[in-house]
Scaffold this motif. Structure first.
Motif, PDB file in Angstrom:
ATOM      1  N   VAL A 117     -78.279 166.148  65.198  1.00  0.00           N
ATOM      2  CA  VAL A 117     -78.123 165.461  63.906  1.00  0.00           C
ATOM      3  C   VAL A 117     -77.405 166.379  62.916  1.00  0.00           C
ATOM      4  N   ALA A 118     -77.750 167.665  62.926  1.00  0.00           N
ATOM      5  CA  ALA A 118     -77.087 168.614  62.030  1.00  0.00           C
ATOM      6  C   ALA A 118     -75.598 168.710  62.357  1.00  0.00           C
ATOM      7  N   LEU A 119     -75.257 168.755  63.633  1.00  0.00           N
ATOM      8  CA  LEU A 119     -73.846 168.807  64.025  1.00  0.00           C
ATOM      9  C   LEU A 119     -73.108 167.533  63.616  1.00  0.00           C
ATOM     10  N   LEU A 120     -73.729 166.393  63.841  1.00  0.00           N
ATOM     11  CA  LEU A 120     -73.086 165.129  63.483  1.00  0.00           C
ATOM     12  C   LEU A 120     -72.975 164.959  61.969  1.00  0.00           C
ATOM     13  N   PHE A 121     -73.996 165.389  61.238  1.00  0.00           N
ATOM     14  CA  PHE A 121     -73.933 165.322  59.775  1.00  0.00           C
ATOM     15  C   PHE A 121     -72.834 166.243  59.247  1.00  0.00           C
ATOM     16  N   ASP A 122     -72.709 167.418  59.860  1.00  0.00           N
ATOM     17  CA  ASP A 122     -71.652 168.352  59.480  1.00  0.00           C
ATOM     18  C   ASP A 122     -70.276 167.724  59.730  1.00  0.00           C
ATOM     19  N   LEU A 123     -70.125 167.092  60.876  1.00  0.00           N
ATOM     20  CA  LEU A 123     -68.866 166.411  61.184  1.00  0.00           C
ATOM     21  C   LEU A 123     -68.615 165.268  60.210  1.00  0.00           C
ATOM     22  N   LEU A 124     -69.661 164.528  59.878  1.00  0.00           N
ATOM     23  CA  LEU A 124     -69.532 163.426  58.924  1.00  0.00           C
ATOM     24  C   LEU A 124     -69.085 163.930  57.552  1.00  0.00           C
ATOM     25  N   THR A 125     -69.656 165.037  57.091  1.00  0.00           N
ATOM     26  CA  THR A 125     -69.260 165.562  55.783  1.00  0.00           C
ATOM     27  C   THR A 125     -67.793 165.989  55.800  1.00  0.00           C
ATOM     28  N   HIS A 126     -67.336 166.541  56.925  1.00  0.00           N
ATOM     29  CA  HIS A 126     -65.921 166.915  57.010  1.00  0.00           C
ATOM     30  C   HIS A 126     -65.022 165.684  57.119  1.00  0.00           C
ATOM     31  N   ALA A 127     -65.496 164.660  57.795  1.00  0.00           N
ATOM     32  CA  ALA A 127     -64.726 163.415  57.858  1.00  0.00           C
ATOM     33  C   ALA A 127     -64.613 162.791  56.469  1.00  0.00           C
ATOM     34  N   LEU A 128     -65.719 162.823  55.718  1.00  0.00           N
ATOM     35  CA  LEU A 128     -65.658 162.336  54.329  1.00  0.00           C
ATOM     36  C   LEU A 128     -64.680 163.172  53.514  1.00  0.00           C
ATOM     37  N   GLY A 129     -64.713 164.480  53.749  1.00  0.00           N
ATOM     38  CA  GLY A 129     -63.778 165.365  53.051  1.00  0.00           C
ATOM     39  C   GLY A 129     -62.334 165.018  53.351  1.00  0.00           C
ATOM     40  N   TYR A 130     -62.070 164.578  54.567  1.00  0.00           N
ATOM     41  CA  TYR A 130     -60.698 164.220  54.938  1.00  0.00           C
ATOM     42  C   TYR A 130     -60.318 162.822  54.447  1.00  0.00           C
ATOM     43  N   PHE A 131     -61.131 161.837  54.790  1.00  0.00           N
ATOM     44  CA  PHE A 131     -60.756 160.447  54.511  1.00  0.00           C
ATOM     45  C   PHE A 131     -60.967 160.033  53.056  1.00  0.00           C
ATOM     46  N   TYR A 132     -62.026 160.528  52.438  1.00  0.00           N
ATOM     47  CA  TYR A 132     -62.357 160.058  51.096  1.00  0.00           C
ATOM     48  C   TYR A 132     -61.774 160.962  50.014  1.00  0.00           C
ATOM     49  N   TRP A 133     -61.926 162.282  50.205  1.00  0.00           N
ATOM     50  CA  TRP A 133     -61.485 163.200  49.162  1.00  0.00           C
ATOM     51  C   TRP A 133     -60.175 163.897  49.489  1.00  0.00           C
ATOM     52  N   HIS A 134     -59.632 163.690  50.673  1.00  0.00           N
ATOM     53  CA  HIS A 134     -58.353 164.289  51.101  1.00  0.00           C
ATOM     54  C   HIS A 134     -58.360 165.812  50.963  1.00  0.00           C
ATOM     55  N   MET A 135     -59.465 166.436  51.386  1.00  0.00           N
ATOM     56  CA  MET A 135     -59.609 167.882  51.234  1.00  0.00           C
ATOM     57  C   MET A 135     -59.253 168.667  52.493  1.00  0.00           C
ATOM     58  N   LEU A 136     -59.122 168.020  53.623  1.00  0.00           N
ATOM     59  CA  LEU A 136     -58.872 168.720  54.879  1.00  0.00           C
ATOM     60  C   LEU A 136     -57.594 168.211  55.519  1.00  0.00           C
ATOM     61  N   SER A 137     -57.072 169.013  56.434  1.00  0.00           N
ATOM     62  CA  SER A 137     -55.958 168.524  57.234  1.00  0.00           C
ATOM     63  C   SER A 137     -56.522 167.791  58.445  1.00  0.00           C
ATOM     64  N   LEU A 138     -55.716 166.928  59.032  1.00  0.00           N
ATOM     65  CA  LEU A 138     -56.141 166.199  60.221  1.00  0.00           C
ATOM     66  C   LEU A 138     -56.412 167.158  61.374  1.00  0.00           C
ATOM     67  N   GLN A 139     -55.618 168.223  61.470  1.00  0.00           N
ATOM     68  CA  GLN A 139     -55.818 169.205  62.537  1.00  0.00           C
ATOM     69  C   GLN A 139     -57.193 169.873  62.416  1.00  0.00           C
ATOM     70  N   TRP A 140     -57.587 170.209  61.197  1.00  0.00           N
ATOM     71  CA  TRP A 140     -58.892 170.837  61.007  1.00  0.00           C
ATOM     72  C   TRP A 140     -60.007 169.859  61.358  1.00  0.00           C
ATOM     73  N   LEU A 141     -59.871 168.607  60.969  1.00  0.00           N
ATOM     74  CA  LEU A 141     -60.883 167.605  61.284  1.00  0.00           C
ATOM     75  C   LEU A 141     -60.987 167.400  62.799  1.00  0.00           C
ATOM     76  N   MET A 142     -59.853 167.361  63.485  1.00  0.00           N
ATOM     77  CA  MET A 142     -59.862 167.210  64.939  1.00  0.00           C
ATOM     78  C   MET A 142     -60.504 168.424  65.607  1.00  0.00           C
ATOM     79  N   MET A 143     -60.191 169.613  65.103  1.00  0.00           N
ATOM     80  CA  MET A 143     -60.797 170.822  65.655  1.00  0.00           C
ATOM     81  C   MET A 143     -62.317 170.788  65.431  1.00  0.00           C
TER      82      MET A 143
END
Length: 169
Positions: free
Chosen positions: A111-137
């Motif tokens: 759950v911690a790993l998935l929540f961490d991934l979810l927060t990064h996905a939100l950072g990418y899709f909602y706030w545009h804070m990450l690159s797609l490469q970082w999200l994929m990694m």
């Protein structure tokens, strides 16, 4: 009855005496700690920045270019802190909630790993804070760590054990 004890002896036959702790429980696998460090990386970066007397924010800025990502990492790492608490309280005579939580530690870590991934996905899709490469990694690392959690025979054994007081000989 002998069938059950035979299965238990097979379960432990690949481990040596050094693989057990003072309560005759298997020591936690290194991969467990590796996954936990990944989940807690925001707190590790924070600790490194606090110990840097010259510039307390440069390490955070280097690892997390957007401060919001650092805060999201701290939020997702809070679940990891709960796991650290459970591991530190895992001893004979522990409270029933510790024993119950220990049995579900793998699920909590997932759950911690998935929540961490979810927060990064939100950072990418909602706030545009990450690159797609970082999200994929991040997604690949999370999948690898989830796989490590489920393929560890040692962790499976660990989750069924709980330290008991050993009578002196």
């Amino acid at each position: 009855m002998s069938h059950v004890s035979n299965n238990n002896s097979k379960k432990y036959q690949q481990y040596s005496v050094e693989d057990f702790d003072s309560y005759d429980c298997l020591k936690l696998p290194k991969r467990f700690y590796l996954v936990l460090l990944f989940v807690l990386r925001g707190y590790l970066v924070w600790l490194m920045s606090v110990t840097n007397m010259r510039d307390r924010t440069s390490i955070i800025a280097w690892v997390y270019p957007q401060v919001s990502l650092f805060y999201l990492s701290l939020i997702s790492g809070a679940i990891g802190l709960f796991i650290v608490l459970i591991v530190s309280l895992r001893r004979p005579g522990a409270a029933s909630w510790v024993q119950y939580s220990w049995q579900h530690c793998r699920r909590i870590l997932i759950v911690a790993l998935l929540f961490d991934l979810l927060t990064h996905a939100l950072g990418y899709f909602y706030w545009h804070m990450l690159s797609l490469q970082w999200l994929m990694m991040q997604a690949v690392i999370s999948i690898i760590f989830i796989t490590l959690c489920y393929t560890s025979d040692r962790l499976t054994i660990n989750l069924t054990e709980f330290p008991q007081k050993i009578a002196p000989k």
